[in-house]
Design an enzyme around this catalytic site. Structure first.
Site, PDB file in Angstrom:
ATOM      1  N   ASP A  54      66.364  58.883  34.115  1.00 27.65           N
ATOM      2  CA  ASP A  54      66.622  59.249  35.505  1.00 27.65           C
ATOM      3  C   ASP A  54      65.470  60.114  36.020  1.00 27.65           C
ATOM      4  O   ASP A  54      65.289  61.250  35.574  1.00 27.65           O
ATOM      5  CB  ASP A  54      67.959  60.014  35.556  1.00 27.65           C
ATOM      6  CG  ASP A  54      68.240  60.617  36.914  1.00 27.65           C
ATOM      7  OD1 ASP A  54      67.477  60.337  37.867  1.00 27.65           O
ATOM      8  OD2 ASP A  54      69.229  61.384  37.021  1.00 27.65           O
TER       9      ASP A  54
ATOM     10  N   GLU B 296      37.944  74.160  28.814  1.00 26.73           N
ATOM     11  CA  GLU B 296      38.098  75.392  28.012  1.00 26.73           C
ATOM     12  C   GLU B 296      39.136  76.254  28.714  1.00 26.73           C
ATOM     13  O   GLU B 296      38.802  77.003  29.630  1.00 26.73           O
ATOM     14  CB  GLU B 296      36.834  76.227  27.985  1.00 26.73           C
ATOM     15  CG  GLU B 296      35.524  75.573  27.818  1.00 26.73           C
ATOM     16  CD  GLU B 296      34.441  76.596  28.177  1.00 26.73           C
ATOM     17  OE1 GLU B 296      34.468  77.729  27.690  1.00 26.73           O
ATOM     18  OE2 GLU B 296      33.580  76.256  28.986  1.00 26.73           O
TER      19      GLU B 296
ATOM     20  N   GLU C 287      41.370  79.293  29.035  1.00 21.52           N
ATOM     21  CA  GLU C 287      41.608  80.653  28.529  1.00 21.52           C
ATOM     22  C   GLU C 287      43.067  81.038  28.783  1.00 21.52           C
ATOM     23  O   GLU C 287      43.713  80.493  29.687  1.00 21.52           O
ATOM     24  CB  GLU C 287      40.673  81.634  29.240  1.00 21.52           C
ATOM     25  CG  GLU C 287      39.203  81.331  28.959  1.00 21.52           C
ATOM     26  CD  GLU C 287      38.243  82.093  29.870  1.00 21.52           C
ATOM     27  OE1 GLU C 287      37.102  82.316  29.452  1.00 21.52           O
ATOM     28  OE2 GLU C 287      38.625  82.436  31.005  1.00 21.52           O
TER      29      GLU C 287
ATOM     30  N   GLU D 277      38.652  86.632  24.148  1.00 20.86           N
ATOM     31  CA  GLU D 277      37.849  86.595  25.372  1.00 20.86           C
ATOM     32  C   GLU D 277      37.603  88.026  25.888  1.00 20.86           C
ATOM     33  O   GLU D 277      38.040  89.001  25.273  1.00 20.86           O
ATOM     34  CB  GLU D 277      38.516  85.714  26.440  1.00 20.86           C
ATOM     35  CG  GLU D 277      37.878  84.328  26.577  1.00 20.86           C
ATOM     36  CD  GLU D 277      36.390  84.344  26.980  1.00 20.86           C
ATOM     37  OE1 GLU D 277      35.896  85.405  27.432  1.00 20.86           O
ATOM     38  OE2 GLU D 277      35.724  83.308  26.826  1.00 20.86           O
TER      39      GLU D 277
ATOM     40  N   GLU E 286      40.658  82.270  23.696  1.00 19.92           N
ATOM     41  CA  GLU E 286      40.223  80.897  24.000  1.00 19.92           C
ATOM     42  C   GLU E 286      40.060  80.143  22.683  1.00 19.92           C
ATOM     43  O   GLU E 286      39.541  80.689  21.709  1.00 19.92           O
ATOM     44  CB  GLU E 286      38.889  80.942  24.750  1.00 19.92           C
ATOM     45  CG  GLU E 286      38.376  79.585  25.158  1.00 19.92           C
ATOM     46  CD  GLU E 286      37.056  79.655  25.935  1.00 19.92           C
ATOM     47  OE1 GLU E 286      36.866  80.597  26.750  1.00 19.92           O
ATOM     48  OE2 GLU E 286      36.214  78.777  25.701  1.00 19.92           O
TER      49      GLU E 286
ATOM     50  N   HIS F 257      37.209  76.300  32.585  1.00 20.07           N
ATOM     51  CA  HIS F 257      35.918  75.657  32.856  1.00 20.07           C
ATOM     52  C   HIS F 257      35.990  74.222  32.338  1.00 20.07           C
ATOM     53  O   HIS F 257      36.514  73.983  31.247  1.00 20.07           O
ATOM     54  CB  HIS F 257      34.784  76.380  32.140  1.00 20.07           C
ATOM     55  CG  HIS F 257      34.741  77.847  32.427  1.00 20.07           C
ATOM     56  ND1 HIS F 257      34.027  78.742  31.691  1.00 20.07           N
ATOM     57  CD2 HIS F 257      35.351  78.578  33.389  1.00 20.07           C
ATOM     58  CE1 HIS F 257      34.178  79.956  32.176  1.00 20.07           C
ATOM     59  NE2 HIS F 257      34.985  79.882  33.207  1.00 20.07           N
TER      60      HIS F 257
ATOM     61  N   ARG G 279      26.486  82.236  34.907  1.00 11.47           N
ATOM     62  CA  ARG G 279      27.943  82.133  34.869  1.00 11.47           C
ATOM     63  C   ARG G 279      28.609  82.595  36.164  1.00 11.47           C
ATOM     64  O   ARG G 279      29.825  82.567  36.292  1.00 11.47           O
ATOM     65  CB  ARG G 279      28.474  82.932  33.681  1.00 11.47           C
ATOM     66  CG  ARG G 279      28.290  82.188  32.379  1.00 11.47           C
ATOM     67  CD  ARG G 279      28.387  83.071  31.160  1.00 11.47           C
ATOM     68  NE  ARG G 279      27.796  82.387  30.019  1.00 11.47           N
ATOM     69  CZ  ARG G 279      28.467  81.690  29.108  1.00 11.47           C
ATOM     70  NH1 ARG G 279      29.756  81.606  29.174  1.00 11.47           N
ATOM     71  NH2 ARG G 279      27.843  81.097  28.129  1.00 11.47           N
TER      72      ARG G 279
ATOM     73  N   GLU H 206      29.098  72.089  33.797  1.00 11.67           N
ATOM     74  CA  GLU H 206      30.348  72.841  33.620  1.00 11.67           C
ATOM     75  C   GLU H 206      30.819  73.300  34.997  1.00 11.67           C
ATOM     76  O   GLU H 206      30.146  74.120  35.629  1.00 11.67           O
ATOM     77  CB  GLU H 206      30.086  74.077  32.735  1.00 11.67           C
ATOM     78  CG  GLU H 206      31.305  74.958  32.539  1.00 11.67           C
ATOM     79  CD  GLU H 206      30.963  76.333  31.943  1.00 11.67           C
ATOM     80  OE1 GLU H 206      29.966  76.951  32.360  1.00 11.67           O
ATOM     81  OE2 GLU H 206      31.709  76.782  31.060  1.00 11.67           O
TER      82      GLU H 206
ATOM     83  N   ARG I 126      33.133  75.595  36.831  1.00 12.64           N
ATOM     84  CA  ARG I 126      33.799  76.813  36.349  1.00 12.64           C
ATOM     85  C   ARG I 126      35.021  77.212  37.181  1.00 12.64           C
ATOM     86  O   ARG I 126      35.744  78.142  36.824  1.00 12.64           O
ATOM     87  CB  ARG I 126      32.795  77.977  36.318  1.00 12.64           C
ATOM     88  CG  ARG I 126      31.715  77.777  35.277  1.00 12.64           C
ATOM     89  CD  ARG I 126      30.654  78.878  35.320  1.00 12.64           C
ATOM     90  NE  ARG I 126      31.150  80.200  34.941  1.00 12.64           N
ATOM     91  CZ  ARG I 126      31.300  80.636  33.695  1.00 12.64           C
ATOM     92  NH1 ARG I 126      30.986  79.836  32.681  1.00 12.64           N
ATOM     93  NH2 ARG I 126      31.746  81.854  33.456  1.00 12.64           N
TER      94      ARG I 126
HETATM   95  N1  LIG Z   1      28.227  65.563  26.820  1.00  9.61           N
HETATM   96  C1  LIG Z   1      29.329  66.273  27.010  1.00  9.61           C
HETATM   97  N2  LIG Z   1      30.198  65.927  28.002  1.00  9.61           N
HETATM   98  C2  LIG Z   1      31.315  66.616  28.228  1.00  9.61           C
HETATM   99  N3  LIG Z   1      31.667  67.703  27.508  1.00  9.61           N
HETATM  100  C3  LIG Z   1      30.842  68.094  26.523  1.00  9.61           C
HETATM  101  C4  LIG Z   1      29.650  67.407  26.217  1.00  9.61           C
HETATM  102  N4  LIG Z   1      29.046  68.041  25.164  1.00  9.61           N
HETATM  103  C5  LIG Z   1      29.855  69.074  24.832  1.00  9.61           C
HETATM  104  N5  LIG Z   1      30.935  69.116  25.634  1.00  9.61           N
HETATM  105  C6  LIG Z   1      32.098  70.007  25.589  1.00  9.61           C
HETATM  106  O1  LIG Z   1      31.850  71.170  26.338  1.00  9.61           O
HETATM  107  C7  LIG Z   1      32.716  72.192  25.878  1.00  9.61           C
HETATM  108  C8  LIG Z   1      31.827  73.417  25.639  1.00  9.61           C
HETATM  109  O2  LIG Z   1      32.633  74.461  25.406  1.00  9.61           O
HETATM  110  P1  LIG Z   1      32.031  75.901  25.097  1.00  9.61           P
HETATM  111  O3  LIG Z   1      33.216  76.783  24.824  1.00  9.61           O
HETATM  112  O4  LIG Z   1      30.967  75.815  24.081  1.00  9.61           O
HETATM  113  O5  LIG Z   1      31.366  76.240  26.474  1.00  9.61           O
HETATM  114  P2  LIG Z   1      30.842  77.568  27.122  1.00  9.61           P
HETATM  115  O6  LIG Z   1      30.909  77.312  28.583  1.00  9.61           O
HETATM  116  O7  LIG Z   1      29.512  77.872  26.566  1.00  9.61           O
HETATM  117  O8  LIG Z   1      31.894  78.684  26.712  1.00  9.61           O
HETATM  118  P3  LIG Z   1      32.363  79.998  27.528  1.00  9.61           P
HETATM  119  O9  LIG Z   1      32.530  79.616  28.956  1.00  9.61           O
HETATM  120  O10 LIG Z   1      33.674  80.416  26.893  1.00  9.61           O
HETATM  121  O11 LIG Z   1      31.291  80.991  27.327  1.00  9.61           O
HETATM  122  C9  LIG Z   1      33.352  71.680  24.586  1.00  9.61           C
HETATM  123  O12 LIG Z   1      34.647  71.173  24.825  1.00  9.61           O
HETATM  124  C10 LIG Z   1      32.395  70.553  24.200  1.00  9.61           C
HETATM  125  O13 LIG Z   1      32.970  69.574  23.344  1.00  9.61           O
HETATM  126  N1  LIG Z   2      37.234  84.504  32.122  1.00  5.08           N
HETATM  127  C1  LIG Z   2      36.146  84.040  32.954  1.00  5.08           C
HETATM  128  C2  LIG Z   2      35.124  83.265  32.184  1.00  5.08           C
HETATM  129  C3  LIG Z   2      34.519  83.943  30.987  1.00  5.08           C
HETATM  130  C4  LIG Z   2      33.586  82.975  30.236  1.00  5.08           C
HETATM  131  O1  LIG Z   2      32.483  82.658  30.735  1.00  5.08           O
HETATM  132  O2  LIG Z   2      34.011  82.474  29.195  1.00  5.08           O
HETATM  133  C5  LIG Z   2      36.707  83.193  34.125  1.00  5.08           C
HETATM  134  O3  LIG Z   2      37.652  83.596  34.722  1.00  5.08           O
HETATM  135  O4  LIG Z   2      36.214  82.137  34.461  1.00  5.08           O
HETATM  136 MG   LIG Z   3      32.530  77.956  29.884  1.00  3.07          MG
HETATM  137 MG   LIG Z   4      35.676  81.487  28.079  1.00  2.00          MG
END
Ligand SMILES: Nc1ncnc2c1ncn2[C@@H]1O[C@H](COP(=O)(O)OP(=O)(O)OP(=O)(O)O)[C@@H](O)[C@H]1O
Ligand SMILES: N[C@@H](CCC(=O)O)C(=O)O
Ligand SMILES: [Mg+2]
Ligand SMILES: [Mg+2]
Length: 471
Positions: free
Chosen positions: A52, A131, A133, A213, A221, A270, A340, A359, A361
């Site tokens: 349902d 990622e 958190e 974190e 994380e 992110h 960042r 990335e 964010r």
């Molecule tokens: N070619 C790709 N395409 C998509 N995702 C990828 C690729 N290569 C790596 N990744 C993914 O990106 C993510 C990186 O995560 P990671 O925590 O290292 O990033 P970060 O931004 O450096 O961390 P933080 O923001 O916590 O400092 C992982 O899930 C990884 O598998």
């Molecule tokens: N906690 C932070 C990110 C920290 C990090 O770069 O991992 C956010 O709100 O996006």
């Molecule tokens: Mg990140």
């Molecule tokens: Mg982080």
């Protein structure tokens, strides 16, 4: 790939007796129904199991409630939190009368987005690496007199404090913004995170790492390897489920709420992403930060549609309390290598073109990952198709720019209401490719406005007592 026959061979009197069917609703929460093993047969993987749908948020009216859950054999794992051996299987939803996939089912929408990528001719595979958190707390209590915020939170160390008090008790807890990354005993969540990570590995998720974190106490994380869109979203749902249940086992609760603590870092999700074709990465090239022109246009699409996109990637009123300066969360719609404080970061990926990705964010853990990933892909592909120029990168620390320079950089929307308003005007990049329907966009906007935005607006806020209670 797992076949239905392989799944069925795992079930039986002497084997697994219970099968837990999980599906995701519109807001992004798993729901489940548990069946005795003999209720599952080959038909369950084609026509589905009837249920349902009228009580599910954002779905059918009571007078048209019949739906079916179709089992995806590739998503099976033994649920580690159920006492009797139970096979967990993720499902998508079908309309039993027409036999069509249900257009409001988030997994169906993610599948349509992947199909659109192929149909566009641009690529054949999109990878996502989220990622998410989260905070681990014992308890959250309302306290309108607390100086640090409007409430205080008991973490496992005792009463939460910001570390900014005159005589803070910093024994066995990270100092203000000192959570990344002291060793135990300051990091006293280490073993819980390891248990979470190992449980994820047991459930078939390719885990990478775990760490505390930045925020004061209990912000964590865990990382897992990127996957194809639908699989990455399934893994994220499993990730949250495991984190919450392991936390519960230790008498704590885990929350993905983006900004639970006033004055400290919030929790983001992110999202790393890259597009591939014929086994070749399309984002690596000889432009800025080693990106290709395709990647720059993809960035252009995300930044151009960001105000509307955030209604899906940051879909809670609390999301916008995170997107403020000073906490590593993005505030401005810009891109940069390594920075960042920008909404889009190009992580350093060495010389390996396969690691080249961007990335985004902004997203946070309150999003429905299937809808959020699908929407990000649509925005990026719109950028590629229409050659949307992302402008110049912003390599300075955005938090330190002068107001004059900053005024030139567009900002993230200031509230969920503004993001929903933007989505109401800019949704064609989602509907024209046939990924979302106008009905879904309308349902989403109305649901969020009535159930969340207006519900918050109509209630007296705790901090209003501090400002206006004139006893
Ligand atoms: N070619 C790709 N395409 C998509 N995702 C990828 C690729 N290569 C790596 N990744 C993914 O990106 C993510 C990186 O995560 P990671 O925590 O290292 O990033 P970060 O931004 O450096 O961390 P933080 O923001 O916590 O400092 C992982 O899930 C990884 O598998
Ligand atoms: N906690 C932070 C990110 C920290 C990090 O770069 O991992 C956010 O709100 O996006
Ligand atoms: Mg990140
Ligand atoms: Mg982080």
């Amino acid at each position: 790939m797992t076949t239905p026959q392989e799944i069925l061979s795992m079930l039986g009197d002497e084997k697994i007796k219970m099968v837990d069917l999980k599906f995701v609703d519109m807001p992004g929460t798993w729901q489940h129904l548990t069946l005795y093993y003999n209720q599952i047969d080959e038909i369950s993987f084609t026509d589905g199991v009837p249920f349902d749908g009228s009580s599910i948020r954002g779905w059918k009216a009571i007078n048209e409630s019949d739906m079916a859950m179709v089992l995806d054999p590739n998503t099976a794992w033994i649920d580690p939190f159920m006492k009797e051996p139970t096979l967990s299987i993720i499902c998508y939803i079908k309309e039993p009368r027409t036999g069509e996939p249900y257009k409001r089912c988030p997994r169906v929408i993610a599948q349509k987005a992947m199909d659109y990528l192929v149909a566009s001719g641009i690529g054949d595979t999109v990878f996502f690496g989220p990622e998410a958190e989260f905070f681990i707390f014992d308890d959250v209590r309302f306290d309108q007199t607390a100086n640090a915020g409007f409430y205080y939170i008991d973490s496992i160390e005792g009463r939460w404090n910001t570390g900014r008090e005159e005589n803070p008790n910093l024994g066995y807890k990270p100092s203000f913004k000192g959570g990344y990354s002291p060793l135990p005993p300051i990091d006293n969540f280490h073993d819980i995170r390891t248990e979470m990570l190992l449980t994820m590995a047991d459930c078939g998720i390719p885990v990478e790492k775990q760490h505390h974190e930045v925020a004061t106490g209990g912000q964590c994380e865990l990382g897992f390897r990127f996957g194809k869109m639908l699989q990455a979203a399934d893994w994220l749902m499993t990730y949250k489920y495991i984190i919450k249940n392991v936390a519960r086992k230790y008498g704590h609760s885990a929350t993905f709420m983006p900004k639970p603590i006033f004055g400290d870092n919030g929790s983001g999700m992110h999202t790393h992403q890259s597009i591939w074709k014929n086994g070749q990465p399309l984002f690596a090239g000889d432009k800025y930060a080693g990106l290709s022109e395709t990647a720059l246009y993809y960035i252009g699409g995300i930044l151009h549609h960001a105000p509307a996109l955030l209604a899906l990637t940051n879909p809670s009123t609390n999301s916008y309390k995170r997107l403020v300066p000073g906490y590593e969360a993005p505030v401005n719609l810009a891109y940069s290598q390594g920075n960042r404080s920008a909404s889009i970061r190009i992580p350093l990926s060495g010389t390996n073109p396969k690691a080249k990705r961007l990335e985004f964010r902004c997203p946070d853990g309150t999003c429905n990952p299937y809808l959020a990933f699908a929407a990000m892909l649509c925005a990026g592909l719109d950028g590629i198709k229409n050659k949307i120029d992302p402008g110049d990168p912003l390599d300075e620390n955005i938090y330190e720019l002068t107001p004059e320079v900053l005024a030139q950089v567009p900002s993230t929307p200031g509230s969920l209401e503004l993001a929903l308003e933007a989505l109401g005007k800019d949704y064609k990049f989602l509907t024209e490719p046939g990924v979302f329907t106008e009905d879904i966009i309308e349902t989403w906007i109305n649901y969020k406005l009535h159930t969340e935005v207006n519900s918050i607006r109509l209630r007296p806020h705790p901090y209003e007592f501090s400002l206006y209670y004139d006893a």
